[in-house]
Design a protein around this motif. Structure first.
Motif, short mmCIF file in Angstrom:
data_model
loop_
_atom_site.label_atom_id
_atom_site.label_comp_id
_atom_site.label_asym_id
_atom_site.label_seq_id
_atom_site.Cartn_x
_atom_site.Cartn_y
_atom_site.Cartn_z
N TYR A 87 -33.97 87.89 97.80
CA TYR A 87 -34.22 88.61 99.05
C TYR A 87 -33.12 89.64 99.33
O TYR A 87 -33.37 90.65 99.99
CB TYR A 87 -34.32 87.64 100.23
N SER A 88 -31.91 89.36 98.85
CA SER A 88 -30.79 90.27 99.12
C SER A 88 -30.50 91.20 97.96
O SER A 88 -29.55 91.97 98.01
CB SER A 88 -29.53 89.44 99.42
N ASN A 89 -31.31 91.13 96.92
CA ASN A 89 -31.08 91.95 95.73
C ASN A 89 -31.58 93.37 95.96
O ASN A 89 -32.78 93.65 95.84
CB ASN A 89 -31.78 91.32 94.53
N ASN A 90 -30.67 94.28 96.28
CA ASN A 90 -31.07 95.65 96.59
C ASN A 90 -31.52 96.44 95.37
O ASN A 90 -31.98 97.58 95.49
CB ASN A 90 -29.92 96.38 97.29
N LYS A 91 -31.38 95.87 94.18
CA LYS A 91 -31.89 96.53 92.98
C LYS A 91 -33.42 96.42 92.92
O LYS A 91 -34.07 97.18 92.20
CB LYS A 91 -31.28 95.91 91.73
N LEU A 92 -33.96 95.47 93.66
CA LEU A 92 -35.41 95.32 93.74
C LEU A 92 -35.94 96.17 94.89
O LEU A 92 -35.25 96.42 95.86
CB LEU A 92 -35.79 93.85 93.96
N SER A 93 -37.19 96.59 94.77
CA SER A 93 -37.80 97.37 95.84
C SER A 93 -38.00 96.50 97.07
O SER A 93 -38.07 95.28 97.00
CB SER A 93 -39.15 97.92 95.38
N GLN A 94 -38.11 97.15 98.22
CA GLN A 94 -38.34 96.41 99.46
C GLN A 94 -39.66 95.65 99.39
O GLN A 94 -39.75 94.50 99.81
CB GLN A 94 -38.34 97.35 100.66
N SER A 95 -40.68 96.28 98.84
CA SER A 95 -41.98 95.61 98.75
C SER A 95 -41.89 94.34 97.92
O SER A 95 -42.50 93.32 98.26
CB SER A 95 -43.02 96.56 98.13
N GLU A 96 -41.14 94.39 96.83
CA GLU A 96 -41.02 93.20 95.98
C GLU A 96 -40.27 92.10 96.70
O GLU A 96 -40.64 90.93 96.62
CB GLU A 96 -40.30 93.59 94.68
N ARG A 97 -39.20 92.45 97.40
CA ARG A 97 -38.42 91.45 98.14
C ARG A 97 -39.26 90.85 99.26
O ARG A 97 -39.26 89.62 99.46
CB ARG A 97 -37.17 92.09 98.72
N VAL A 98 -40.00 91.69 100.00
CA VAL A 98 -40.85 91.19 101.09
C VAL A 98 -41.95 90.30 100.53
O VAL A 98 -42.25 89.23 101.08
CB VAL A 98 -41.46 92.36 101.88
N SER A 99 -42.56 90.71 99.43
CA SER A 99 -43.65 89.93 98.83
C SER A 99 -43.18 88.53 98.49
O SER A 99 -43.84 87.53 98.82
CB SER A 99 -44.18 90.62 97.57
N ASP A 241 -32.94 93.33 107.29
CA ASP A 241 -33.94 94.38 107.08
C ASP A 241 -35.30 93.81 106.71
O ASP A 241 -36.31 94.49 106.83
CB ASP A 241 -33.47 95.36 106.00
N LEU A 242 -35.34 92.53 106.28
CA LEU A 242 -36.62 91.90 105.93
C LEU A 242 -37.21 91.08 107.06
O LEU A 242 -38.41 90.75 107.03
CB LEU A 242 -36.44 91.00 104.70
N GLN A 243 -36.40 90.70 108.04
CA GLN A 243 -36.87 89.77 109.07
C GLN A 243 -38.13 90.22 109.82
O GLN A 243 -38.95 89.37 110.19
CB GLN A 243 -35.74 89.49 110.07
N PRO A 244 -38.33 91.51 110.10
CA PRO A 244 -39.57 91.88 110.80
C PRO A 244 -40.85 91.52 110.04
O PRO A 244 -41.90 91.32 110.67
CB PRO A 244 -39.44 93.40 110.96
N TYR A 245 -40.78 91.40 108.72
CA TYR A 245 -42.00 91.16 107.93
C TYR A 245 -42.51 89.73 108.05
O TYR A 245 -43.70 89.52 108.33
CB TYR A 245 -41.77 91.58 106.48
N PRO A 246 -41.65 88.69 107.86
CA PRO A 246 -42.16 87.34 108.16
C PRO A 246 -42.51 87.17 109.63
O PRO A 246 -43.42 86.42 109.97
CB PRO A 246 -41.02 86.42 107.73
N SER A 247 -41.80 87.90 110.52
CA SER A 247 -42.17 87.87 111.95
C SER A 247 -43.60 88.36 112.12
O SER A 247 -44.40 87.76 112.86
CB SER A 247 -41.22 88.75 112.76
N ASP A 248 -43.93 89.45 111.46
CA ASP A 248 -45.27 90.02 111.59
C ASP A 248 -46.31 89.09 110.99
O ASP A 248 -47.39 88.90 111.56
CB ASP A 248 -45.31 91.38 110.89
N MET A 249 -46.00 88.50 109.85
CA MET A 249 -46.93 87.55 109.23
C MET A 249 -47.19 86.37 110.16
O MET A 249 -48.33 85.95 110.35
CB MET A 249 -46.38 87.06 107.90
N LEU A 250 -46.11 85.82 110.74
CA LEU A 250 -46.27 84.67 111.63
C LEU A 250 -47.03 85.05 112.89
O LEU A 250 -47.83 84.26 113.40
CB LEU A 250 -44.89 84.11 111.98
#
Length: 419
Positions: A87-99, A241-250
């Protein structure tokens, strides 16, 4: 030889996640109406600094929910997934980390629910069992349909391999009419391998089919006639930077289901539940409208907020912990008796409470160090101050050394107060 109070204090468990759940329930201090506030069916965010007892509170809440007959799912977000570092690996795209994050959160909720249903005698007939299995399968399928979209680039590489093989042989038939046949074969085998890599750019967007998740979940809760409490601990371990996405899913899968309640334990300064994605659009929770954020454990514990309330809270906290560890022959019927036996005066205990600044974990650690220093004597004010200084140097000072601005600010505050 240390006296029995100091011995018990020295053996206190420092972290809630290391303690037995039964001990956590027995030692929980219900400051004011905290327990009743947490038992509310409303969706809530529970704020508190590190060490203020968020894990302790959720463990106690889960026990109360179970005893009331409903279903708690207590989830420690530090333990989800096979590799939280992704989740904290900035070498990965945001979409991949969120997924990956959403998959891990969804799977944890699914598996916890499955365990609760199958291990609590809720499915007391073959018909219920078969229906629950179908609904769980529908829920799993619904979770699999959650998609994260962004600007996608595809990179495809193909590898082709050709191979040729030939065989020749002679077949002889021994009979009245002997014969010989020459056999030959020539085969051509072809194989290809395709690798496809997706790169995501820009802001990730969620695509969720709400009914595919809410319908089976509502069906399960109707089948067993229970309310479900989803209790998420350690929210702040998720990168901000990822927290809004699980918030939205929930929000889109949990908050609108009538028989589900969501509780989240978070550090306020490290929580980010919402992010704007346009002039008027956003993803995540709208605090106050979607979920309340009016529970802060500091309100029950900080000495400067309410000295008497804070003192009573910590007296009860130590009394419950020590009582669980003292020999049965010890006769401490009240928290006041314990403080009177363990401290030279009430001011010494107040000094401990003040030095902890409303953080039970700090209070416990200072008490452990003070008990070790006091040995067979009651704990005095100088001993408390020495223990607080050692605890600060051991646990806090290193964190400041890597933050120059914070260290300068602390020096300014201490010099100002000293002057």
């Amino acid at each position: 030889m240390p006296n029995e109070v100091n011995t018990a204090l020295a053996r206190l468990v420092r972290r809630a996640e290391q303690a037995d759940s039964a001990l956590l329930v027995d030692t929980f201090v219900d400051g004011g109406l905290l327990g009743d506030i947490l038992m509310s069916p409303d969706h809530q965010i529970i704020y508190g600094r590190r060490g203020t007892g968020k894990t302790h509170a959720l463990t106690y809440l889960a026990d109360r929910i179970s005893k009331s007959g409903d279903l708690p799912l207590l989830i420690d977000l530090r333990t989800i997934g096979s590799n939280g570092g992704i989740y904290s690996n900035n070498k990965l795209s945001q979409s991949e980390r969120v997924s990956q994050l959403l998959v891990d959160v969804g799977n944890e909720i699914y598996h916890k629910l499955q365990d609760v249903l199958l291990n609590n005698d809720l499915l007391d007939s073959d018909q219920k069992f078969e229906k629950a299995v179908r609904l769980l399968e529908d829920l799993a399928n619904g979770l699999e349909q959650i998609k994260v979209e962004g600007d996608i680039e595809s990179e495809v590489s193909k590898e082709a391999v050709d191979s040729r093989s030939s065989q020749q042989g002679l077949t002889v038939s021994a009979s009245q009419n002997p014969s010989a046949t020459l056999n030959s074969s020539d085969t051509l085998a072809s194989s290809s391998k395709s690798n496809e890599k997706h790169l995501s750019k820009g802001k990730a967007r969620l695509r969720i089919h709400f009914g595919s998740i809410s319908n089976p979940l509502e069906g399960i809760l109707t089948l067993v006639d229970k309310r479900l409490y989803v209790l998420l601990d350690e929210w702040s371990v998720i990168p901000e930077d990822l927290q809004p996405y699980p918030s939205d899913m929930l929000k889109r899968t949990i908050l609108s289901i009538r028989k589900v309640t969501l509780k989240i334990a978070a550090i306020e300064q490290r929580a980010n539940f919402r992010e704007s994605i346009g002039d008027s659009s956003y993803i995540g929770f709208e605090l106050g409208a979607d979920i309340s954020a009016d529970v802060n454990l500091d309100d029950f514990m900080v000495f400067d907020n309410d000295a008497e309330k804070s003192k009573e809270f910590f007296k009860d906290l130590f009394f419950r912990h020590v009582r669980a560890d003292l020999p049965e022959t010890a006769s401490y019927a009240t928290s006041d008796m314990l403080v009177s036996r363990g401290f030279t005066q009430i001011n010494a205990f107040e000094e401990l409470v003040r030095s902890a600044e409303g953080v039970p974990r700090d209070a416990i650690n200072i008490a452990i160090l003070a008990a070790q220093a006091a040995n067979n004597d009651p704990i005095s004010i100088p001993i408390v101050r020495g223990a607080a200084r050692r605890w600060y140097q051991r646990d806090k000072e290193k964190s400041l050394e890597v933050n120059i601005d914070a260290e300068r600010f602390l020096r300014y505050i201490t010099s100002f107060r000293a002057g």
